[in-house]
Design an enzyme around this catalytic site. Structure first.
Site, PDB file in Angstrom:
ATOM      1  N   ILE A  99       0.841  -1.190   0.000  1.00  0.00           N
ATOM      2  CA  ILE A  99       0.000   0.000   0.000  1.00  0.00           C
ATOM      3  C   ILE A  99       0.880   1.244   0.000  1.00  0.00           C
ATOM      4  O   ILE A  99       1.881   1.308   0.718  1.00  0.00           O
ATOM      5  CB  ILE A  99      -0.921   0.016   1.238  1.00  0.00           C
ATOM      6  CG1 ILE A  99      -1.779  -1.244   1.282  1.00  0.00           C
ATOM      7  CG2 ILE A  99      -1.793   1.266   1.253  1.00  0.00           C
ATOM      8  CD1 ILE A  99      -2.560  -1.411   2.561  1.00  0.00           C
ATOM      9  N   CYS A 100       0.494   2.215  -0.782  1.00  0.00           N
ATOM     10  CA  CYS A 100       1.083   3.548  -0.803  1.00  0.00           C
ATOM     11  C   CYS A 100       2.610   3.484  -0.936  1.00  0.00           C
ATOM     12  O   CYS A 100       3.123   2.922  -1.877  1.00  0.00           O
ATOM     13  CB  CYS A 100       0.627   4.324   0.437  1.00  0.00           C
ATOM     14  SG  CYS A 100       0.705   6.105   0.257  1.00  0.00           S
ATOM     15  N   ASP A 101       3.339   4.031   0.026  1.00  0.00           N
ATOM     16  CA  ASP A 101       4.796   4.106  -0.102  1.00  0.00           C
ATOM     17  C   ASP A 101       5.462   2.729  -0.094  1.00  0.00           C
ATOM     18  O   ASP A 101       6.583   2.586  -0.575  1.00  0.00           O
ATOM     19  CB  ASP A 101       5.396   5.001   0.978  1.00  0.00           C
ATOM     20  CG  ASP A 101       6.785   5.511   0.609  1.00  0.00           C
ATOM     21  OD1 ASP A 101       7.022   5.767  -0.581  1.00  0.00           O
ATOM     22  OD2 ASP A 101       7.626   5.634   1.518  1.00  0.00           O
ATOM     23  N   ALA A 102       4.782   1.713   0.415  1.00  0.00           N
ATOM     24  CA  ALA A 102       5.355   0.358   0.374  1.00  0.00           C
ATOM     25  C   ALA A 102       5.507  -0.119  -1.060  1.00  0.00           C
ATOM     26  O   ALA A 102       6.361  -0.952  -1.352  1.00  0.00           O
ATOM     27  CB  ALA A 102       4.503  -0.601   1.178  1.00  0.00           C
ATOM     28  N   THR A 103       4.701   0.402  -1.972  1.00  0.00           N
ATOM     29  CA  THR A 103       4.821  -0.003  -3.379  1.00  0.00           C
ATOM     30  C   THR A 103       6.139   0.452  -3.976  1.00  0.00           C
ATOM     31  O   THR A 103       6.658  -0.197  -4.887  1.00  0.00           O
ATOM     32  CB  THR A 103       3.670   0.559  -4.233  1.00  0.00           C
ATOM     33  OG1 THR A 103       3.721   1.982  -4.231  1.00  0.00           O
ATOM     34  CG2 THR A 103       2.313   0.077  -3.735  1.00  0.00           C
TER      35      THR A 103
END
Length: 107
Positions: A99-103
């Site tokens: 999700i979000c910055d983990a991508t």
């Protein structure tokens, strides 16, 4: 027995991103349960100031789990230690969600 979904949290994780997912997966009628994972057994602090004691570390994962969810936040520049866990999931066909910055970790 409920199937376990692991949610990876790092310092500065986006607590609101984990809230909706865990609320749905942990419903009494769900076949899943959520457990948290961190790099170490130290408490993890979210962007909103919540403190979580992780259920597992990356070195003490259960033998079987259904999915790994990587929660976004401000700590993804320092999470390279999670790479072997991600590689193991890929080798064993365990789904991974980011999700979000983990991508950006996959970029």
């Amino acid at each position: 027995m409920r199937k376990e979904v692991l949610m990876f949290l790092s310092n500065g994780y986006a607590d609101w991103e984990s809230g909706y997912i865990s609320a749905e997966l942990n419903k009494p009628e769900s076949e899943y349960k959520v457990s948290t994972v961190a790099l170490t057994s130290d408490n993890v602090k979210s962007m909103g100031g919540f403190t979580v004691v992780p259920d597992y570390t990356i070195d003490s994962l259960p033998a079987q789990y259904e999915m790994l969810i990587l929660i976004g936040g401000t700590g993804w520049k320092d999470n390279s230690a999670i790479t072997p866990v991600i590689e193991k999931c890929l080798q064993e066909s365990v789904p991974i969600a980011a999700i979000c910055d983990a991508t950006t970790f996959f970029g």
